[in-house]
Design a protein around this motif. Structure first.
Motif, PDB file in Angstrom:
ATOM      1  N   UNK A  67      43.161  43.549  40.532  1.00  0.00           N
ATOM      2  CA  UNK A  67      44.382  44.229  40.095  1.00  0.00           C
ATOM      3  C   UNK A  67      45.477  43.902  41.109  1.00  0.00           C
ATOM      4  N   UNK A  68      46.708  43.933  40.631  1.00  0.00           N
ATOM      5  CA  UNK A  68      47.822  43.583  41.509  1.00  0.00           C
ATOM      6  C   UNK A  68      48.226  44.786  42.346  1.00  0.00           C
ATOM      7  N   UNK A  69      48.295  44.608  43.658  1.00  0.00           N
ATOM      8  CA  UNK A  69      48.739  45.640  44.574  1.00  0.00           C
ATOM      9  C   UNK A  69      50.203  45.371  44.878  1.00  0.00           C
ATOM     10  N   UNK A  71      52.419  47.110  46.459  1.00  0.00           N
ATOM     11  CA  UNK A  71      52.839  47.440  47.822  1.00  0.00           C
ATOM     12  C   UNK A  71      52.613  46.274  48.783  1.00  0.00           C
ATOM     13  N   UNK A  72      51.460  45.592  48.622  1.00  0.00           N
ATOM     14  CA  UNK A  72      51.128  44.473  49.497  1.00  0.00           C
ATOM     15  C   UNK A  72      51.507  43.125  48.901  1.00  0.00           C
ATOM     16  N   UNK A  73      51.821  43.099  47.609  1.00  0.00           N
ATOM     17  CA  UNK A  73      52.210  41.854  46.954  1.00  0.00           C
ATOM     18  C   UNK A  73      51.071  40.866  46.768  1.00  0.00           C
ATOM     19  N   UNK A  74      49.850  41.383  46.625  1.00  0.00           N
ATOM     20  CA  UNK A  74      48.683  40.521  46.451  1.00  0.00           C
ATOM     21  C   UNK A  74      47.761  41.095  45.371  1.00  0.00           C
ATOM     22  N   UNK A  75      46.856  40.254  44.895  1.00  0.00           N
ATOM     23  CA  UNK A  75      45.816  40.716  43.983  1.00  0.00           C
ATOM     24  C   UNK A  75      44.649  41.237  44.818  1.00  0.00           C
ATOM     25  N   UNK A  76      44.201  42.438  44.513  1.00  0.00           N
ATOM     26  CA  UNK A  76      43.101  43.057  45.239  1.00  0.00           C
ATOM     27  C   UNK A  76      41.845  43.047  44.369  1.00  0.00           C
ATOM     28  N   UNK A  77      40.723  42.677  44.976  1.00  0.00           N
ATOM     29  CA  UNK A  77      39.456  42.670  44.262  1.00  0.00           C
ATOM     30  C   UNK A  77      38.975  44.108  44.102  1.00  0.00           C
ATOM     31  N   UNK A  78      38.421  44.418  42.958  1.00  0.00           N
ATOM     32  CA  UNK A  78      37.847  45.738  42.724  1.00  0.00           C
ATOM     33  C   UNK A  78      36.529  45.842  43.480  1.00  0.00           C
ATOM     34  N   UNK A  96      39.418  34.585  37.850  1.00  0.00           N
ATOM     35  CA  UNK A  96      40.208  35.407  38.762  1.00  0.00           C
ATOM     36  C   UNK A  96      41.620  34.841  38.845  1.00  0.00           C
ATOM     37  N   UNK A  97      42.564  35.626  39.367  1.00  0.00           N
ATOM     38  CA  UNK A  97      43.938  35.124  39.486  1.00  0.00           C
ATOM     39  C   UNK A  97      44.012  33.965  40.477  1.00  0.00           C
ATOM     40  N   UNK A  98      44.818  32.973  40.135  1.00  0.00           N
ATOM     41  CA  UNK A  98      45.025  31.821  40.999  1.00  0.00           C
ATOM     42  C   UNK A  98      46.295  31.969  41.813  1.00  0.00           C
ATOM     43  N   UNK A  99      46.648  30.937  42.546  1.00  0.00           N
ATOM     44  CA  UNK A  99      47.808  30.988  43.448  1.00  0.00           C
ATOM     45  C   UNK A  99      49.129  31.153  42.699  1.00  0.00           C
ATOM     46  N   UNK A 100      49.196  30.759  41.432  1.00  0.00           N
ATOM     47  CA  UNK A 100      50.437  30.886  40.663  1.00  0.00           C
ATOM     48  C   UNK A 100      50.471  32.121  39.766  1.00  0.00           C
ATOM     49  N   UNK A 101      49.499  33.008  39.906  1.00  0.00           N
ATOM     50  CA  UNK A 101      49.490  34.234  39.102  1.00  0.00           C
ATOM     51  C   UNK A 101      50.582  35.175  39.598  1.00  0.00           C
ATOM     52  N   UNK A 102      51.288  35.772  38.675  1.00  0.00           N
ATOM     53  CA  UNK A 102      52.349  36.720  39.029  1.00  0.00           C
ATOM     54  C   UNK A 102      51.831  38.145  38.852  1.00  0.00           C
ATOM     55  N   UNK A 103      52.646  39.117  39.233  1.00  0.00           N
ATOM     56  CA  UNK A 103      52.239  40.519  39.157  1.00  0.00           C
ATOM     57  C   UNK A 103      51.925  40.979  37.727  1.00  0.00           C
ATOM     58  N   UNK A 104      52.354  40.237  36.722  1.00  0.00           N
ATOM     59  CA  UNK A 104      52.063  40.613  35.342  1.00  0.00           C
ATOM     60  C   UNK A 104      50.715  40.075  34.857  1.00  0.00           C
ATOM     61  N   UNK A 105      50.054  39.274  35.664  1.00  0.00           N
ATOM     62  CA  UNK A 105      48.766  38.682  35.284  1.00  0.00           C
ATOM     63  C   UNK A 105      47.669  39.742  35.225  1.00  0.00           C
ATOM     64  N   UNK A 123      45.042  30.915  36.694  1.00  0.00           N
ATOM     65  CA  UNK A 123      43.684  31.448  36.618  1.00  0.00           C
ATOM     66  C   UNK A 123      42.715  30.428  37.199  1.00  0.00           C
ATOM     67  N   UNK A 124      41.708  30.925  37.917  1.00  0.00           N
ATOM     68  CA  UNK A 124      40.674  30.080  38.495  1.00  0.00           C
ATOM     69  C   UNK A 124      39.344  30.495  37.880  1.00  0.00           C
ATOM     70  N   UNK A 125      38.571  29.526  37.395  1.00  0.00           N
ATOM     71  CA  UNK A 125      37.276  29.814  36.782  1.00  0.00           C
ATOM     72  C   UNK A 125      36.152  29.288  37.661  1.00  0.00           C
ATOM     73  N   UNK A 126      34.990  29.904  37.532  1.00  0.00           N
ATOM     74  CA  UNK A 126      33.795  29.444  38.231  1.00  0.00           C
ATOM     75  C   UNK A 126      32.574  29.762  37.366  1.00  0.00           C
ATOM     76  N   UNK A 127      31.434  29.206  37.703  1.00  0.00           N
ATOM     77  CA  UNK A 127      30.294  29.235  36.797  1.00  0.00           C
ATOM     78  C   UNK A 127      29.004  29.795  37.385  1.00  0.00           C
ATOM     79  N   UNK A 128      29.085  30.805  38.231  1.00  0.00           N
ATOM     80  CA  UNK A 128      27.908  31.473  38.776  1.00  0.00           C
ATOM     81  C   UNK A 128      28.187  32.966  38.841  1.00  0.00           C
ATOM     82  N   UNK A 129      27.131  33.761  38.828  1.00  0.00           N
ATOM     83  CA  UNK A 129      27.326  35.202  38.912  1.00  0.00           C
ATOM     84  C   UNK A 129      28.019  35.567  40.229  1.00  0.00           C
ATOM     85  N   UNK A 130      28.979  36.454  40.157  1.00  0.00           N
ATOM     86  CA  UNK A 130      29.796  36.934  41.281  1.00  0.00           C
ATOM     87  C   UNK A 130      30.545  35.825  42.013  1.00  0.00           C
ATOM     88  N   UNK A 131      30.758  34.704  41.376  1.00  0.00           N
ATOM     89  CA  UNK A 131      31.426  33.575  42.041  1.00  0.00           C
ATOM     90  C   UNK A 131      32.919  33.802  42.235  1.00  0.00           C
TER      91      UNK A 131
END
Length: 152
Positions: A67-69, A71-78, A96-105, A123-131
């Motif tokens: 989710x986008x924080x 206050x800190x201007x970054x995406x925070x992992x849950x 997960x959000x990539x380097x070009x994701x904005x606060x509306x992502x 958006x960045x994709x990966x192919x393993x559990x919890x990756x």
């Protein structure tokens, strides 16, 4: 019983990456009127080609949501990972959000499944559990930082 080639309505459960297979039963006719929204699908089929084949699932896996924080201007992992479901024969995918994701992502399906936004770096994709955890980002960034430090 229907003879070959005669069309009929069939009902059956639905599937989602976040909820898995719904509790609706397979059968002929429309979905029950008391079925939860999106829990049953009615389709047209024939005696020799049913449109509601059994949904077979594979092992669940986990991904993280972000989710986008503001206050800190970054995406925070849950803190806790999300349980993701998949059909038999499909691969594990997290996003997960990539380097070009904005606060509306917002992450597709809370981080489960592939990216749906195809804009480069959003958006960045990966192919393993919890990756898609923050640890995987750190594991990439630390060697990169060391390399840049030695170059300059």
């Amino acid at each position: 019983e229907l003879s070959s080639g005669i069309n009929a309505e069939y009902g059956g459960p639905t599937f989602s990456v976040l909820g898995g297979v719904t509790n609706s039963t397979y059968g002929c006719g429309e979905c029950p009127t008391d079925a939860a929204k999106d829990a049953c699908v009615t389709c047209d089929g024939a005696a020799d080609s049913a449109c509601n084949p059994e949904i077979i699932t594979a092992d669940n896996y986990e991904c993280y949501d972000y989710s986008y924080n503001a206050e800190k201007g970054v995406f925070a992992i849950q803190k806790d990972p999300i349980t993701c479901h998949r059909k038999n024969g499909t691969d594990v995918h997290c996003n997960k959000p990539g380097v070009n994701a904005t606060e509306t992502y917002t992450s597709n399906d809370k981080g489960c499944g592939p990216c749906t936004n195809t804009t480069a770096g959003v958006c960045v994709a990966c192919d393993e559990t919890r990756c898609n955890s923050a640890v995987t980002v750190t594991a990439f960034l630390l060697p990169l930082a060391a390399l840049l430090y030695t170059l300059f």
